[in-house]
Design a protein around this motif. Structure first.
Motif, PDB file in Angstrom:
ATOM      1  N   ILE A 324      -6.887   7.397  -8.119  1.00 47.29           N
ATOM      2  CA  ILE A 324      -7.257   6.294  -9.007  1.00 47.29           C
ATOM      3  C   ILE A 324      -8.709   5.941  -8.723  1.00 47.29           C
ATOM      4  CG2 ILE A 324      -6.834   3.906  -9.673  1.00 47.29           C
ATOM      5  CD1 ILE A 324      -4.578   5.753 -10.460  1.00 47.29           C
ATOM      6  N   TYR A 325      -9.525   5.984  -9.744  1.00 43.67           N
ATOM      7  CA  TYR A 325     -10.928   5.612  -9.621  1.00 43.67           C
ATOM      8  C   TYR A 325     -11.050   4.093  -9.717  1.00 43.67           C
ATOM      9  CZ  TYR A 325     -15.305   4.263 -11.832  1.00 43.67           C
ATOM     10  OH  TYR A 325     -16.445   3.611 -12.185  1.00 43.67           O
ATOM     11  N   ILE A 326     -11.813   3.502  -8.785  1.00 45.94           N
ATOM     12  CA  ILE A 326     -11.939   2.047  -8.715  1.00 45.94           C
ATOM     13  C   ILE A 326     -13.415   1.665  -8.704  1.00 45.94           C
ATOM     14  CG2 ILE A 326     -11.301  -0.044  -7.441  1.00 45.94           C
ATOM     15  CD1 ILE A 326      -9.257   1.892  -5.968  1.00 45.94           C
ATOM     16  N   PRO A 327     -13.963   1.170  -9.821  1.00 48.48           N
ATOM     17  CA  PRO A 327     -15.342   0.669  -9.800  1.00 48.48           C
ATOM     18  C   PRO A 327     -15.406  -0.605  -8.978  1.00 48.48           C
ATOM     19  CG  PRO A 327     -14.306   0.178 -11.901  1.00 48.48           C
ATOM     20  CD  PRO A 327     -13.326   1.020 -11.143  1.00 48.48           C
ATOM     21  N   SER A 328     -16.484  -0.764  -8.233  1.00 51.46           N
ATOM     22  CA  SER A 328     -16.610  -1.898  -7.328  1.00 51.46           C
ATOM     23  C   SER A 328     -17.750  -2.817  -7.749  1.00 51.46           C
ATOM     24  CB  SER A 328     -16.865  -1.404  -5.900  1.00 51.46           C
ATOM     25  OG  SER A 328     -17.229  -2.464  -5.047  1.00 51.46           O
ATOM     26  N   ALA A 351      -8.437   7.628   1.079  1.00 52.24           N
ATOM     27  CA  ALA A 351      -9.499   7.057   0.246  1.00 52.24           C
ATOM     28  C   ALA A 351     -10.848   7.680   0.568  1.00 52.24           C
ATOM     29  CB  ALA A 351      -9.567   5.539   0.456  1.00 52.24           C
ATOM     30  N   ALA A 352     -11.764   7.580  -0.391  1.00 51.93           N
ATOM     31  CA  ALA A 352     -13.152   8.019  -0.224  1.00 51.93           C
ATOM     32  C   ALA A 352     -14.019   7.133  -1.100  1.00 51.93           C
ATOM     33  CB  ALA A 352     -13.313   9.487  -0.612  1.00 51.93           C
ATOM     34  N   SER A 353     -15.309   7.057  -0.764  1.00 51.69           N
ATOM     35  CA  SER A 353     -16.153   6.110  -1.490  1.00 51.69           C
ATOM     36  C   SER A 353     -17.611   6.489  -1.427  1.00 51.69           C
ATOM     37  CB  SER A 353     -15.988   4.705  -0.883  1.00 51.69           C
ATOM     38  OG  SER A 353     -16.469   4.683   0.456  1.00 51.69           O
ATOM     39  N   GLY A 354     -18.404   5.884  -2.329  1.00 54.81           N
ATOM     40  CA  GLY A 354     -19.845   5.863  -2.179  1.00 54.81           C
ATOM     41  C   GLY A 354     -20.627   6.853  -2.986  1.00 54.81           C
ATOM     42  N   ALA A 355     -21.909   6.922  -2.648  1.00 52.01           N
ATOM     43  CA  ALA A 355     -22.884   7.646  -3.455  1.00 52.01           C
ATOM     44  C   ALA A 355     -22.691   9.151  -3.443  1.00 52.01           C
ATOM     45  CB  ALA A 355     -24.302   7.318  -2.976  1.00 52.01           C
ATOM     46  N   ILE A 407      -8.854   5.772  -4.386  1.00 53.49           N
ATOM     47  CA  ILE A 407      -7.687   5.801  -3.504  1.00 53.49           C
ATOM     48  C   ILE A 407      -6.786   6.883  -4.070  1.00 53.49           C
ATOM     49  CG2 ILE A 407      -5.759   4.547  -2.502  1.00 53.49           C
ATOM     50  CD1 ILE A 407      -7.285   1.992  -2.812  1.00 53.49           C
ATOM     51  N   LEU A 408      -6.372   7.769  -3.235  1.00 58.52           N
ATOM     52  CA  LEU A 408      -5.655   8.952  -3.696  1.00 58.52           C
ATOM     53  C   LEU A 408      -4.356   9.126  -2.922  1.00 58.52           C
ATOM     54  CD1 LEU A 408      -6.168  11.516  -1.449  1.00 58.52           C
ATOM     55  CD2 LEU A 408      -8.494  11.057  -2.244  1.00 58.52           C
ATOM     56  N   GLU A 409      -3.476   9.904  -3.520  1.00 56.76           N
ATOM     57  CA  GLU A 409      -2.248  10.249  -2.816  1.00 56.76           C
ATOM     58  C   GLU A 409      -2.033  11.753  -2.883  1.00 56.76           C
ATOM     59  OE1 GLU A 409       1.057  11.280  -3.964  1.00 56.76           O
ATOM     60  OE2 GLU A 409       0.100  11.821  -5.848  1.00 56.76           O
ATOM     61  N   LYS A 410      -1.462  12.259  -1.814  1.00 57.84           N
ATOM     62  CA  LYS A 410      -1.093  13.670  -1.704  1.00 57.84           C
ATOM     63  C   LYS A 410       0.406  13.735  -1.434  1.00 57.84           C
ATOM     64  CE  LYS A 410      -1.050  17.219   1.852  1.00 57.84           C
ATOM     65  NZ  LYS A 410      -1.535  17.644   3.159  1.00 57.84           N
ATOM     66  N   ALA A 475      -5.542  -0.252 -16.861  1.00 56.46           N
ATOM     67  CA  ALA A 475      -6.909   0.035 -17.308  1.00 56.46           C
ATOM     68  C   ALA A 475      -7.576   1.035 -16.367  1.00 56.46           C
ATOM     69  CB  ALA A 475      -7.720  -1.257 -17.376  1.00 56.46           C
ATOM     70  N   LEU A 476      -7.353   0.885 -15.073  1.00 58.04           N
ATOM     71  CA  LEU A 476      -7.917   1.834 -14.103  1.00 58.04           C
ATOM     72  C   LEU A 476      -7.318   3.225 -14.299  1.00 58.04           C
ATOM     73  CD1 LEU A 476      -7.944  -0.335 -10.845  1.00 58.04           C
ATOM     74  CD2 LEU A 476      -9.884   0.217 -12.332  1.00 58.04           C
TER      75      LEU A 476
END
Length: 577
Positions: A324-328, A351-355, A407-410, A475-476
């Protein structure tokens, strides 16, 4: 002028030119005197062990066996050292989106329509992945029939060089606290162990954000006992049949980077072996190219059948990932996988994040975006959703770059399996593979449960500062599906089920395995059934993917564990004779 001095000057000039192009390694790269380009290989050479594939399994295995035997390690890719796209955490994704013929990652698309990559570099997948380091569970070790003490010693051998505790910053901490808030408990702190609950796992990125890979484990090698050839592609394993009860492997044919073919052979001796460590795609492919595989399929490619082995290429699995992509509304740190929620329902939450996802290169790092789409306003706006409309209306142009994370699930296992086949006889080309994602209803159930947990984490108090309050979870979901995550047709998931979202948004997490499974293609000592002097030691032997990330277990098993066992068994055999 002395020839060695000329070579030194030439190497210095090349190094300076590479630095000018931005390929200086910020840390001291190891001085491996035993690593050579394949063009320097003699026409024919002899060794006690020939290992095909210098990846996550092959490197540490070669290091261990070189202590007492002569070893040739053949790698089809180049060196990872000096390449900042491999070395630096902030550049994660650049190698995966590099589609040049000699890139460290060779892209392929499964027959399911899911984008994927396989490693083509010394160090293998550990040079390309998100770096998470975690051991297999105790149950996994027991079910595999491994020696628990030697397993632990082998993990520790790996961890001394390549595993670290990650720094916990805002995004990862919020995900951790959110998981605990929604009941993914207990909190197990920082640990390499696989335990139900929420934990901070290890990483192969050090505190400076520099990647350490399986290639670093070659520091353990005996330089006098090891030869590593780069840019060398094996075409065929050679077998002797005359006077043999079973076909016996005795050599390989490989081509160098100029296309010139060379031969490497085993020294005389009944205990010398060839070991396939070419990965879940490469090892079944090479067995088939060498005449070991399903007879009808081999004949269809005009390959002489040496052993009719119908299970080669069967049992292929890839752990499906859904994110799920989450804009911050806030800036977030660059982070890869650090926290994991190991749930009792069979889903792992990470999870992973950032530039690292905001640059054109990073856009494909989780297979989620097309290059050059680094702006959120390119995402389709669902005007029927007031929160979505308000979000896009409120955004200023300067804010429309990627700011946020996933945030992802495997799915545990998985239970769904597919198969691999040859497309042609060219070893440079990818084989055809189908993973049959979610074919087993249990995998789909686990995915849906994982998505429900993610929705609760996003709505948690602990994670609230990283969310827009008027962006609902549907929406996400719809926003995520707006990106070309795979080649499958999409449905409008605002009102549809979590199960449909799992099917629509399935991606790889690069944990594919199978094709040469224990009990079907190899025995419990990883010896190929039906032939002699040939083993397979890599993820192609796995029935299920170990833990939340297999790389630690591949380095442990495919390397130190089996290297020690092979050497010990050989000593015992010599003593008894």
């Amino acid at each position: 002028m002395d020839l060695s001095w000329c070579r030194f000057v030439g190497a210095l000039v090349v190094a300076i030119l590479l630095c000018l192009q931005g390929f200086c390694y910020s840390e001291q790269a190891p001085n491996y005197s035993f690593v050579h380009d394949s063009t320097s290989a003699p026409n024919i050479s002899y060794y006690d062990y020939i290992i095909i594939g210098g990846g996550t399994a092959g490197c540490p295995l070669a290091a261990t066996l070189s202590q007492n035997y002569s070893v040739l390690l053949i790698e089809r890719g180049g060196s990872p050292y000096g390449n900042p796209n491999i070395t630096n955490l902030a550049n994660f994704g650049a190698s995966l989106s590099d589609n040049t013929p000699t890139s460290p990652a060779q892209p392929f698309i499964s027959e399911d329509g899911v984008y994927n990559s396989r490693a083509r570099v010394l160090g293998g997948g550990s040079c390309l992945n998100a770096g998470f380091y975690t051991r297999a569970s105790v149950d996994y070790v027991n079910n595999a029939g491994w020696d628990g003490n030697l397993v632990n010693q082998s993990y520790q051998w790996v961890e001394k060089l390549v595993a670290f505790e990650p720094p916990m910053r805002q995004w990862q901490s919020a995900v951790r606290d959110g998981l605990l808030e929604v009941g993914v408990t207990p909190y197990n702190g920082f640990t390499y162990d696989h335990i139900i609950g929420t934990k901070v796992g290890g990483t192969i990125f050090d505190r400076d954000g520099h990647r350490h890979t399986a290639a670093d484990l070659l520091e353990y090698a005996n330089p006098k006992g090891l030869t590593v050839l780069l840019n060398a592609t094996v075409h065929q394993i050679l077998f002797r049949t005359k006077g043999k009860a079973k076909p016996t492997a005795h050599g390989v044919i490989f081509s160098d980077s100029l296309g010139i073919k060379h031969r490497a052979q085993l020294n005389k001796g009944s205990k010398n072996e060839i070991i396939l460590s070419a990965g879940a795609l490469g090892s079944p492919q090479l067995l088939m190219l060498s005449g070991v595989g399903p007879a009808e399929h081999l004949r269809s490619h005009n390959i002489t059948v040496l052993v009719d082995q119908p299970m080669v290429g069967q049992g292929m699995s890839d752990n499906p990932m859904n994110a799920i992509y989450i804009p911050s509304p806030l800036d977030v740190e660059v982070s890869l996988i650090q926290v994991v929620g190991i749930t009792p329902v069979g889903s792992y939450i990470e999870a992973a994040s950032g530039a690292n996802f905001g640059s054109p290169a990073g856009m494909q790092s989780f297979g989620m975006f097309e290059p050059q789409t680094g702006e959120l306003f390119t995402v389709r706006s669902d005007q029927s959703n007031p929160g979505m409309a308000k979000f896009f209306e409120a955004m200023k142009p300067a804010d429309r770059v990627f700011r946020g994370g996933f945030i992802l699930e495997k799915v545990l296992g998985p239970s769904s399996t597919g198969h691999l086949e040859l497309r042609n006889k060219n070893p440079h080309d990818n084989p055809s593979v189908r993973f049959n994602y979610f074919q087993d209803p249990e995998d789909l159930r686990r995915c849906a449960e994982g998505i429900r947990i993610i929705s609760r984490v996003i709505a948690s108090r602990a994670f609230s500062k990283f969310t827009y309050p008027y962006l609902s979870f549907p929406a996400l979901v719809n926003m995520t599906l707006s990106f070309p995550v795979n080649m499958l047709p999409k449905h409008n998931n605002v009102t549809s089920s979590h199960e449909q979202f799992c099917r629509d948004s399935v991606m790889t997490i690069w944990h594919y395995h199978g094709g040469n499974q224990v009990g079907k293609v190899v025995d419990n000592d990883y010896k190929v059934l039906g032939v002699d002097a040939l083993r397979v030691i890599d993820g192609s032997t796995f029935q299920y993917s170990p833990g939340t990330n297999p790389q630690a277990t591949v380095m442990m098993l495919g390397s130190r564990y089996m290297g020690v066992k092979i050497a010990n068994d050989r000593v015992k055999s010599d003593g008894s004779s």
